[in-house]
Design an enzyme around this catalytic site. Structure first.
Site: not given
Ligand code: NAP
Length: 283
Positions: A36, A38-39, A178
């Site tokens: 929904s 970000g990535i 985390y």
């Molecule tokens: N951003 C960074 O700096 C970074 C760095 C390294 C790795 N990552 C990894 O990349 C991945 C994506 O992260 P992002 O940066 O795109 O984060 P994001 O923009 O916060 O998106 C997180 C996604 O996970 C979903 N989510 C969160 N809580 C949830 C729950 N309780 N149940 C089901 N879905 C849930 C959210 O959707 P809803 O809120 O609609 O549920 C959203 O679609 C993660 O695994 C993260 O650890 C991110």
């Protein structure tokens, strides 16, 4: 969004073969968690141009519906599952809905994630930080993968683990919830990789640096840090699917990895002094 010189150096745009991706995913069924925002959102939009069936999972139904409209306009099929991965019963329901929606899965992208940076002292009455990060970053994807392994075996499919560079480096203070949960899932994937290989399932991991998404927004310090764009992360994940590589990581990660290998004592001192400085500045 405009990238700084440092960002262009650290996170260069890479060569991308659209034809290879087309050959790999066209006509396939792809499940993406955390689609929904970000990535996950960017990956969904990228894949939607390749005539696929996308099954998107997240909590925010309204946002998923908006994304589904775009996916369908781009010519792909889209199904939605809303589920909160903090609740095991919701993960079970998501698995049941997946079984009803499809009897084929070619790609599972484990992307949903929750990040927390909090000191131990501020965590004393927040055990839920640990149960939540464990649920979403570790246990929910395991439950889903266990359930769909027969389908992935039948399709000779892919599992993509969206992980973080921290998993490959020494532990950092305040990141316990985390880092422990992401590392646990990474270990789980790595333990199973040989067994999946026998089943002709390819398990691949992308270790991402800081990415400009809502995940990092609460941390004011990160506002001016160099970070990758979510679209760039999506292209790297897509490239991992069609390439023979099993891991994707930033070109420069080798340097902190060498530092982690040789400099544990120095890192412990840096961690200690940076915390002391934090304490003094908050008096
Ligand atoms: N951003 C960074 O700096 C970074 C760095 C390294 C790795 N990552 C990894 O990349 C991945 C994506 O992260 P992002 O940066 O795109 O984060 P994001 O923009 O916060 O998106 C997180 C996604 O996970 C979903 N989510 C969160 N809580 C949830 C729950 N309780 N149940 C089901 N879905 C849930 C959210 O959707 P809803 O809120 O609609 O549920 C959203 O679609 C993660 O695994 C993260 O650890 C991110």
């Amino acid at each position: 969004m405009a990238k700084t010189f440092i960002e262009q150096l650290l996170f260069p745009d890479m060569a991308f073969d659209s034809i290879k991706l087309q050959k790999t995913i066209s006509g396939k069924t792809i499940v993406i968690t955390g689609a929904s925002y970000g990535i996950g959102e960017q990956l969904t939009l990228l894949f939607s141009n390749y005539d696929v069936h996308l099954i998107l999972i997240a909590r925010t139904a309204e946002k998923l519906n908006t994304i589904a409209d775009i996916v369908r306009k781009n010519g792909s099929k889209c199904s939605l599952i809303t589920a909160d991965f903090y609740q095991e019963t919701e993960v079970d329901r998501a698995v049941n809905e997946l079984n009803v929606l499809t009897d084929t899965i070619d790609v599972f992208v484990s992307n949903a994630g929750k990040s927390i940076m909090r000191s131990l002292e501020n965590s004393l009455s927040r055990f839920h930080d640990f149960t939540r990060t464990n649920s979403i970053n570790y246990l929910a994807p395991i439950k889903i993968i266990l359930a769909i392994t027969p389908l992935l075996k039948a399709s000779h499919g892919h599992i993509i683990n969206v992980s973080a560079i921290n998993v490959l480096l020494l532990p950092a203070p305040k990141w316990a919830a985390y880092q422990a949960s992401k590392t646990a899932f990474d270990q789980w994937i790595r333990c199973n990789t040989a067994e999946w290989k026998i089943m002709k399932i390819k398990a691949k991991t992308i270790y991402l640096p800081l990415v400009k998404t809502k995940m990092i927004a609460p941390n004011k310090k990160y506002k001016n840090y160099p970070a990758m764009q979510p679209e760039q992360a999506a292209f790297r994940i897509a490239k991992l699917l069609y390439s023979s590589k099993t891991r994707s990581k930033p070109w420069w990660l080798i340097f902190p990895q060498l530092g982690s290998f040789f400099g544990e004592k120095i890192w412990e001192k840096i961690s200690f002094f940076s915390l002391k400085k934090d304490d003094e500045s908050s008096i």
